[in-house]
Design an enzyme around this catalytic site. Structure first.
Site, PDB file in Angstrom:
ATOM      1  N   VAL A 103      -5.106  -2.078   1.880  1.00 50.76           N
ATOM      2  CA  VAL A 103      -6.341  -1.407   1.485  1.00 50.76           C
ATOM      3  C   VAL A 103      -6.223  -1.117  -0.002  1.00 50.76           C
ATOM      4  O   VAL A 103      -5.165  -0.702  -0.479  1.00 50.76           O
ATOM      5  CB  VAL A 103      -6.527  -0.074   2.241  1.00 50.76           C
ATOM      6  CG1 VAL A 103      -7.829   0.611   1.841  1.00 50.76           C
ATOM      7  CG2 VAL A 103      -6.483  -0.293   3.760  1.00 50.76           C
ATOM      8  N   CYS A 104      -7.298  -1.388  -0.738  1.00 54.29           N
ATOM      9  CA  CYS A 104      -7.361  -0.970  -2.139  1.00 54.29           C
ATOM     10  C   CYS A 104      -6.207  -1.620  -2.921  1.00 54.29           C
ATOM     11  O   CYS A 104      -5.899  -2.794  -2.706  1.00 54.29           O
ATOM     12  CB  CYS A 104      -7.317   0.565  -2.181  1.00 54.29           C
ATOM     13  SG  CYS A 104      -7.871   1.343  -3.703  1.00 54.29           S
TER      14      CYS A 104
END
Lengths: 224, 224
Positions: A103-104
């Site tokens: 994520v991210c």
């Protein structure tokens, strides 16, 4: 009926962005049979950006073969990218995992361990260029699935990624049931969730907010 | 330029749903001048449903007059509803707060303290009826703003609520910048985020998931 426990390892570290990790946690902990385990190179409390604390209950080697790996990001993931324990664990765990996800800016940590070489992948818009320099093929999509690797865009995109993953793990009805259980029927009050839909003054203000947060985070970090 | 710190108190307790709290945290911690403080009747680690741990760094009386109160929910909020320390703090803190907010079944905790009497309010679909019995006027909307009180629907709705609140606290450009910083441009893989859009088998499966989670949670709770 309980199925055999399916280990989901969420890797955390000082400076992790809380929602990057907790979005997928909330989804995956509802998948029947899943057992979410919070792991870190050094177990214990981890300072998130903004000051809250997440706790890694176990060291990396307690979960050598998770079915699912989740790597969240943070404002400055360079220490995690450079940590040989993280690299060794990711490389070995990925070899046997069904799914390896990020994520991210967690995608930068995957890339630093060589797991995204030549792969299509996404990350937070602010570090998309950096992802390319690390050997991945960056694409500005919200969730990118390529082989056994699923990457998500910035912060909140981990929820979308985890629901996609829940469908792979447990089928579409269960994934939809999880979505209903967390009442994920988003109604953002503005349309400024992506670079493409944000006016220039909002992009500029977001850059300022992120720089300020990076400064605060650096000030909180203990001297090496 | 740093403004004067604006205290945002997030109330947690054993059994809190992590994303209920962390969604608003991630948004509000990016609002310039905001200082998010995790408070509990008894400070220390709090077990979330699903097993993760959040840490309340401070007791309730360390933050008697927050500008913003955030009350997340959980699978079983009866202990928090009945805790006289929680009720006393909420009543007194609400009297001086600019905004009092809840996410998910956190609305039941507000209602139990008398803060929703006669007010329009929302909560998780599974406890909407219960909210009415506690004296509120339940409405099936995602975010309900009435006077100084903002309530959000289930779990993930806290992100929408917090962005709405960010706009009240810091103006629409800053709120939009926060939305861009967390790249909140949701793309749920299914349309099953609300009762109204879910087919019967998904509603049934979600009920089973929630009951199973409540049972797991009860099993984890230490005997009183």
């Amino acid at each position: 009926m309980k199925e055999r426990a399916m280990d989901v390892a969420i890797l955390i570290f000082d400076g992790v962005t809380a929602l990057d990790a907790v979005g997928p946690y909330q989804v995956l902990s509802l998948v029947p049979g899943a057992r979410v385990r919070w792991v870190a190179a050094e177990p214990g409390p981890k300072r998130c950006d903004g000051g809250m604390v997440l706790v890694a209950m176990e060291p990396l080697d307690a979960v050598p073969h998770p079915e699912v790996i989740v790597v969240p990001g943070g404002l400055d993931v360079r220490p995690a990218m450079a940590d040989p324990r993280v690299r060794a664990w990711l490389t070995a765990a990925h070899a046997t995992a069904r799914w390896t996800t990020s994520v991210c800016s967690g995608a930068l940590i995957l890339a630093a361990s060589g797991l995204l070489a030549g792969r299509r992948a996404t990350t937070h818009w602010a570090v998309m260029e950096q992802l390319g320099k690390l050997g991945a093929r960056p694409v500005a999509e919200r969730v990118v699935e390529e082989g056994r690797v699923i990457t998500a865009a910035g912060v909140s995109a981990g929820i979308d990624m985890a629901l996609t993953l829940a469908a792979r793990l447990a089928g579409p009805v269960t994934a939809q049931a999880v979505q209903l259980a967390i009442e994920y029927s988003p109604e953002p009050p503005f349309s400024s969730g992506s670079l493409a839909t944000s006016p220039p003054e909002v992009v500029s203000a977001a850059g300022t907010l992120l720089l300020e947060a990076i400064r605060d985070e650096a000030a909180r970090r203990p001297a090496a």
